[in-house]
Write a protein that holds these residues in place. Sequence first.
Motif, short mmCIF file in Angstrom:
data_model
loop_
_atom_site.label_atom_id
_atom_site.label_comp_id
_atom_site.label_asym_id
_atom_site.label_seq_id
_atom_site.Cartn_x
_atom_site.Cartn_y
_atom_site.Cartn_z
N THR A 205 68.52 33.40 65.59
CA THR A 205 70.11 33.78 65.89
C THR A 205 70.80 32.64 65.24
OG1 THR A 205 69.99 32.49 67.91
CG2 THR A 205 69.63 34.81 68.07
N VAL A 206 72.01 32.67 64.97
CA VAL A 206 73.05 31.98 64.61
C VAL A 206 74.07 31.83 65.76
CG1 VAL A 206 74.89 31.04 62.98
CG2 VAL A 206 72.79 32.11 62.09
N LYS A 207 74.31 30.62 66.19
CA LYS A 207 75.57 30.65 67.45
C LYS A 207 76.44 29.61 66.93
CE LYS A 207 72.06 31.29 70.93
NZ LYS A 207 72.36 33.03 70.92
N LEU A 208 77.82 30.11 67.53
CA LEU A 208 78.77 28.99 67.12
C LEU A 208 79.47 28.71 68.58
CD1 LEU A 208 79.42 32.20 64.69
CD2 LEU A 208 80.40 29.84 64.05
N TRP A 209 79.96 27.52 68.32
CA TRP A 209 80.32 26.81 69.53
C TRP A 209 81.77 26.45 69.29
CZ3 TRP A 209 76.18 27.35 72.86
CH2 TRP A 209 75.10 27.50 72.36
#
Length: 589
Positions: A205-209
């Motif tokens: 996964t790629v997650k954005l914060w």
Amino acid sequence: DSTPVLTFVAHSGSACCTALTKSSSRLLATGGDDCKINLWSVSNAKCIMSLSGHKSPVECIQFKESDEQLASGSQSGTLQVWDVEAAKVLRTLVGHRANITSLSFHPYGFFLASSSMDTNIKVCVCESARCVFLSLCGHTQAVRSLAFSPDGKWLASASDDSTVKLWDLTLGKTITEFTSHSAAVNTIQFHPNEYLLASGSADRTVKLWDLEKFTMVGSLEKDTTPVRCVHFSLDGSCLFSGSTDSLRVFGWEPDRCFDVVSVGWGKVSELSVSNQQLVGVAHQASMVSLYAVDLKKVKMTGSAVIQGSAQQNEPSTEPKGTKGVALRRNYVRPTTTCSTQRRSPSEDEQSSAEIHDMKDYNMIFQPKNPMARTPPKMSELFLAPAEGQFLRVCLSVCLSVHTRSPPNEHGFISEEDALSQITKGHQTMIAILSSRHKNLQNVRMVWARDDLKSAFKMAVSMNDFSIVVDILNIINNQTALWKLDLCTEVLPQVEKLLQSKYESYVQTGCSSLRLIMNHFWPLITDTLKATPSVGVDITREERHQRCQLCCDHLKKLSVLVKAKASQVGRNGSTFWELQLLMVPLDDTL
């Protein structure tokens, strides 16, 4: 896009790391277990210069934003900062006790951040041999990626412990920790303008914060293999994600996948954008490959929504504020920057530079002037080969893999000669692979009919270790398939794998051992330390026996891992990591 535009032998041993210059991606640095740093012209894969100074394999390299400096980290924990234009080492830094895993230059100062297998992060002053500005502790496993925020106030770190930490450099402590990933986090990057951070993980996964509210604002879960690197587009409007077999282009708020490009680049370690091309760098053994994706042919806006209210057959709508207005705060960059001061290396720093091509060196590194990094407008790094040359390019690249020499060294050979070289031993290999395929089919039938444990025991009984490795490579990526009784069957085979002469077998065994330690060691210790129950509990007694058997195997493996942790190269790094992971075994149960 799936074929490398260049493939070449980068080192006499294995290539361990790569780095592209930040400004234009025109220069590539590679580090190897031959202890050298080689600098290459990206457009033609010519080695311009070799830097020698490390006494152990170079495992991490990084260019400064202005490209005139290069930092390198070795397996022994030593850092060196190089002036690439003057072709000399500026400073040797010490402080880590294990392999350097990541480096990052501060955007507006003399600071260099480094991380290590020892789980620590250090921020050093580049102009001093021993001055440590900050020592940041908090991760429980190796730190894999570091990044300074564009304003230079924060440092982000990603670790094998599945977390991303955000550090305040002024206070010298953690601001927050992001814990939504379920596996090792391999890469992080700040948005170029907004308070936004992207992270890519082995959990695919790629997650954005959001860095104002410290919340997750996107989880992009379409990758089929672990995410190895992420890179924001120049304007920050989309995010590129590089996994083993593909490039994906993402948008967020709402989460969207704009495009998927099939690129079989394997161990892709670097992504960079130059004009209308996305350049990817991958390395395997001594070979380094460069890939170029034409961004004019890639969708970077307006695709379907992965998560959210929109459906696949509905046109996507842009979220409020995306047209020219940021959704969150922008970084405020300092109005002045620190200039680079070159200092001569101290007398005890032994280093050398060998310039292989003076013409290219003079063209790229102009004495007493900034490096010639700005390319002509709209010029591209790589030109697509003419259709009639495509087959010859492919054959030349394939032949270079077999002969361990770069395609440029022997030019475009005839198709007949190339095919003759490639097909040597073809029939023998076909017979071996056919037998292997038949054995795997038999194992698959047992797996479908009975269970995984029975299938694995059958694979072991075939006396063909490649079958065991094939099965482990499948289940090492599927934690849910594992049970305690399977561990009792796998651990004896892991002991054999760790002593194999084949690096791929050793790495497979290490992956299985890492999985067992991470997911079953807490159960093993709790079971063995538990107070005996009253009465007869056959299920508990069987579990206790399995745990004791696993513990005995793990103790033997711990001794083996410690003995091999001093090796150089990729295996040595992996064994060192496992040694740290297996420290709890030193406490006798």
